[in-house]
Design an enzyme around this catalytic site. Structure first.
Site, short mmCIF file in Angstrom:
data_model
loop_
_atom_site.label_atom_id
_atom_site.label_comp_id
_atom_site.label_asym_id
_atom_site.label_seq_id
_atom_site.Cartn_x
_atom_site.Cartn_y
_atom_site.Cartn_z
N LYS A 35 -58.52 72.04 -54.24
CA LYS A 35 -57.49 71.01 -54.43
C LYS A 35 -56.32 71.25 -53.47
O LYS A 35 -56.20 72.34 -52.88
CB LYS A 35 -57.00 71.04 -55.88
CG LYS A 35 -56.29 72.32 -56.28
CD LYS A 35 -55.96 72.35 -57.77
CE LYS A 35 -55.31 73.67 -58.15
NZ LYS A 35 -55.13 73.78 -59.62
N TYR A 258 -26.43 78.01 -39.65
CA TYR A 258 -25.69 77.22 -40.65
C TYR A 258 -25.08 78.11 -41.72
O TYR A 258 -25.74 79.03 -42.24
CB TYR A 258 -26.64 76.24 -41.35
CG TYR A 258 -27.09 75.09 -40.49
CD1 TYR A 258 -26.18 74.16 -39.99
CD2 TYR A 258 -28.44 74.92 -40.19
CE1 TYR A 258 -26.61 73.10 -39.22
CE2 TYR A 258 -28.87 73.85 -39.42
CZ TYR A 258 -27.95 72.95 -38.93
OH TYR A 258 -28.38 71.90 -38.17
#
Ligand code: PLP
Length: 362
Positions: A35, A258
């Protein structure tokens, strides 16, 4: 002529890991759970590599199963989350898919369906996970109702564990309690049982039954929060890599990136790497999360940004533009990196985005 970020997928390691899983259930069988695009490894490529070893695949939903069929995979494919709308049922029959059933109205839909062949049904039993499935006391009646339907070929009882990965599930529902609840309802029904995910297959031999459902272990990552001989035999299937694209010396007191999370306390050789959270590297990674450069361990410095991250190259001799950086894989465990980002390897693998090409090797 291309951005250097790449996920190298070692298909031979997936085959090895599947064979290890199979060796843990000598009297039963093991679905290969592919999956979520085979946990980010590429469902079609993984299913093809496993095809000669695996009798049945498992995915979450019909869209994922159809992708395998369209690629020529011929084995039955179990839909672990079942079907969502009744119009899926004729497709499930035509395509030789198997489906979970977890709600009473799904049985009504099945009873009303006109199918090209009867279906193999996996009846989901809620033994304590409390996400999906019938309460144990309903199961005998539900199973008998299903078995009486012409649309049903066989019924398998399935349950899923909440804590099979924990050495000490203190205070939480444990594997013996959940498996006992399933054994109790199965008694007298004479149906096949499926309980074990990877963690149970690796650590709880009593849960190994006719059908087992290994997922994460196929990709070489142990779900267990403790050491195990079997975990040591797993081979990582994904190596996430990129390269250094710039370097600079950052002077004491200067910061990087940042939010200026990293501030140099000594002259620091900082490498900027083409890998960011838009590639699937977790932005939550804490200061000091390990990476490998030229096979040697170093650490991230500063916040991970969308397309780039910055790492400390000071301790790595000869490192510079073009140096290969491994984020997780054969030499650095995805579990270790996941712990630095408050998550699990499943999340890292399934989070690698489309921007990162998968490079398949044997
Ligand atoms: C995903 C899934 C598995 C596989 O679990 P792993 O922990 O990856 O081995 C097994 N069973 C069900 C129902 C699942 O949804």
């Amino acid at each position: 002529m291309s951005r250097p970020a790449v996920a190298r997928i070692h298909l031979d390691n997936i085959v090895h890991n599947y064979q290890l899983a199979r060796s843990l259930c000598p009297h039963g069988n093991a679905l290969a759970v592919v999956k979520a695009d085979a946990y980010g490894h590429g469902a079609v490529a993984v299913a093809r590599a496993l095809s000669e070893h695996v009798d049945t695949f498992a995915v979450a939903c019909i869209e994922e199963a159809l992708e395998l069929r369209e690629a020529g995979i011929q084995q039955p494919v179990l839909l672990l989350e079942g079907f969502f709308t009744a119009d899926e049922l004729p497709v499930i029959a035509d395509q030789n898919f198997w489906t979970a059933i977890q709600r009473p109205d799904q049985i009504d839909q099945l009873a009303a369906a006109d199918l090209s062949q009867p279906l193999n049904i996996w009846l989901k039993v809620d033994t304590g996970m409390h996400r999906l499935g019938f309460a144990p006391e309903q199961v005998v009646e539900v199973a008998k109702r299903l078995q009486a339907l012409p649309q049903v070929r066989s019924v398998t009882l399935m349950t899923h564990f909440a804590n099979a990965d924990l050495a000490e599930p203190a205070g939480r529902i444990d594997v013996p309690t959940q498996s006992q609840r399933l054994f109790q309802v199965a008694e007298g029904l004479g149906l096949n049982i499926s309980m074990a995910n990877s963690a149970a297959l690796m650590a709880h031999p009593r849960t190994v039954q006719q059908w087992n459902r290994p997922g994460i272990m196929l990709y070489g990552s142990s779900p267990l929060d403790f050491q195990s001989d079997i975990a040591d035999q797993l081979r990582p299937a994904m190596t996430l890599e990129s390269k250094v694209i710039a370097t600079r010396i950052v002077e004491p007191g200067e910061s990087v990136g940042y939010g200026s999370r990293f501030v140099a306390d000594k002259p620091t050789l900082v490498g900027t790497v083409a890998m960011g959270y838009a590639d699937g590297y977790p932005r939550q990674a804490v200061e000091g999360t390990p990476v490998l450069v030229n096979g040697q361990r170093t650490r991230i410095v500063g916040r991970v940004s969308m397309d780039m991250m910055t790492i400390d190259l000071t301790p790595i001799e000869g490192a510079g533009v073009g140096s290969v950086v491994e984020f997780w894989g054969e030499q650095l465990s995805a579990n270790e990196v996941a712990a630095c980002a408050d998550t699990i390897s499943y999340h890292l693998f399934t989070g690698v985005t489309r921007r990162v090409p998968r490079d398949y090797c044997n």
